[in-house]
Design a protein around this motif. Structure first.
Motif, PDB file in Angstrom:
ATOM      1  N   TYR A   1       0.839  -1.203   0.000  1.00 15.42           N
ATOM      2  CA  TYR A   1       0.000   0.000   0.000  1.00 15.42           C
ATOM      3  C   TYR A   1       0.870   1.248   0.000  1.00 15.42           C
ATOM      4  O   TYR A   1       2.071   1.205   0.261  1.00 15.42           O
ATOM      5  CB  TYR A   1      -0.918   0.013   1.220  1.00 15.42           C
ATOM      6  N   ILE A   2       0.218   2.368  -0.278  1.00 17.45           N
ATOM      7  CA  ILE A   2       0.813   3.686  -0.084  1.00 17.45           C
ATOM      8  C   ILE A   2      -0.269   4.581   0.498  1.00 17.45           C
ATOM      9  O   ILE A   2      -1.431   4.510   0.081  1.00 17.45           O
ATOM     10  CB  ILE A   2       1.429   4.252  -1.381  1.00 17.45           C
ATOM     11  N   LEU A   3       0.084   5.365   1.501  1.00 17.75           N
ATOM     12  CA  LEU A   3      -0.859   6.219   2.213  1.00 17.75           C
ATOM     13  C   LEU A   3      -0.379   7.658   2.141  1.00 17.75           C
ATOM     14  O   LEU A   3       0.779   7.943   2.471  1.00 17.75           O
ATOM     15  CB  LEU A   3      -0.945   5.781   3.687  1.00 17.75           C
ATOM     16  N   PHE A   4      -1.267   8.541   1.697  1.00 18.35           N
ATOM     17  CA  PHE A   4      -0.969   9.971   1.669  1.00 18.35           C
ATOM     18  C   PHE A   4      -1.873  10.663   2.677  1.00 18.35           C
ATOM     19  O   PHE A   4      -3.101  10.575   2.590  1.00 18.35           O
ATOM     20  CB  PHE A   4      -1.205  10.566   0.277  1.00 18.35           C
ATOM     21  N   GLU A   5      -1.263  11.350   3.639  1.00 17.03           N
ATOM     22  CA  GLU A   5      -2.017  12.085   4.649  1.00 17.03           C
ATOM     23  C   GLU A   5      -2.243  13.520   4.186  1.00 17.03           C
ATOM     24  O   GLU A   5      -1.486  14.052   3.363  1.00 17.03           O
ATOM     25  CB  GLU A   5      -1.263  12.046   5.978  1.00 17.03           C
TER      26      GLU A   5
ATOM     27  N   LEU B   1      -1.706  16.433   5.467  1.00 16.84           N
ATOM     28  CA  LEU B   1      -0.702  17.462   5.703  1.00 16.84           C
ATOM     29  C   LEU B   1       0.664  17.131   5.110  1.00 16.84           C
ATOM     30  O   LEU B   1       1.674  17.694   5.520  1.00 16.84           O
ATOM     31  CB  LEU B   1      -0.581  17.735   7.201  1.00 16.84           C
ATOM     32  N   GLY B   2       0.725  16.206   4.144  1.00 14.95           N
ATOM     33  CA  GLY B   2       1.973  15.951   3.439  1.00 14.95           C
ATOM     34  C   GLY B   2       2.782  14.775   3.921  1.00 14.95           C
ATOM     35  O   GLY B   2       3.844  14.504   3.383  1.00 14.95           O
ATOM     36  N   GLY B   3       2.324  14.063   4.915  1.00 13.72           N
ATOM     37  CA  GLY B   3       3.027  12.872   5.383  1.00 13.72           C
ATOM     38  C   GLY B   3       2.427  11.619   4.781  1.00 13.72           C
ATOM     39  O   GLY B   3       1.589  11.671   3.888  1.00 13.72           O
TER      40      GLY B   3
ATOM     41  N   GLU C   1       7.892  14.416   3.352  1.00 13.17           N
ATOM     42  CA  GLU C   1       7.720  15.695   2.671  1.00 13.17           C
ATOM     43  C   GLU C   1       7.016  15.440   1.354  1.00 13.17           C
ATOM     44  O   GLU C   1       7.537  14.752   0.493  1.00 13.17           O
ATOM     45  CB  GLU C   1       9.073  16.352   2.412  1.00 13.17           C
ATOM     46  N   ALA C   2       5.816  15.947   1.234  1.00 10.64           N
ATOM     47  CA  ALA C   2       5.047  15.711   0.012  1.00 10.64           C
ATOM     48  C   ALA C   2       4.292  16.970  -0.364  1.00 10.64           C
ATOM     49  O   ALA C   2       3.886  17.749   0.489  1.00 10.64           O
ATOM     50  CB  ALA C   2       4.061  14.562   0.215  1.00 10.64           C
TER      51      ALA C   2
END
Length: 110
Positions: free
Chosen positions: A27-31, A33-35, A49-50
């Protein structure tokens, strides 16, 4: 559709079909606030950092471990018209791993 949330990595082109789920469901998880975080094969990573996950594409930096070795790098992903997410996770000075993911649901978890 936002990139925010959990995505099930369903394919890693160029790798054996069973590689992504070697240790756990990939999986990949994007929060918001950029985490975030990800896991595939024997690699786990923390996205620190995203660019915003509310857009249709994202660039990110990460660090983590692969077979207990410290690793880091960057990556990117872009939402496709069919609702899938196509991206690449890159190791610093190393491999480039493409992935295809779909929004995580109970039916995509296994």
């Amino acid at each position: 559709m936002s990139l925010e949330g959990k995505w099930r990595i369903v394919e890693m082109p160029g790798f054996p079909a069973d590689y992504p789920d070697l240790v756990e469901a990939a999986y990949i998880l994007f929060e918001k606030l950029g985490g975030g975080e990800f896991a595939f094969g024997a690699c786990t990573g923390h996205i620190w950092e995203a660019s915003t996950a509310e857009a249709t594409s994202i660039d990110f930096s990460w660090d983590g471990s692969d077979e207990m070795d410290e690793v880091c790098g960057d990556g990117d992903a872009e939402l496709q018209p069919d609702g899938s997410l196509h991206g690449e996770i890159r190791y610093q000075h190393g491999d480039q791993l493409p992935f295809i993911a779909r929004k995580w649901t109970s039916s995509t978890a296994c």
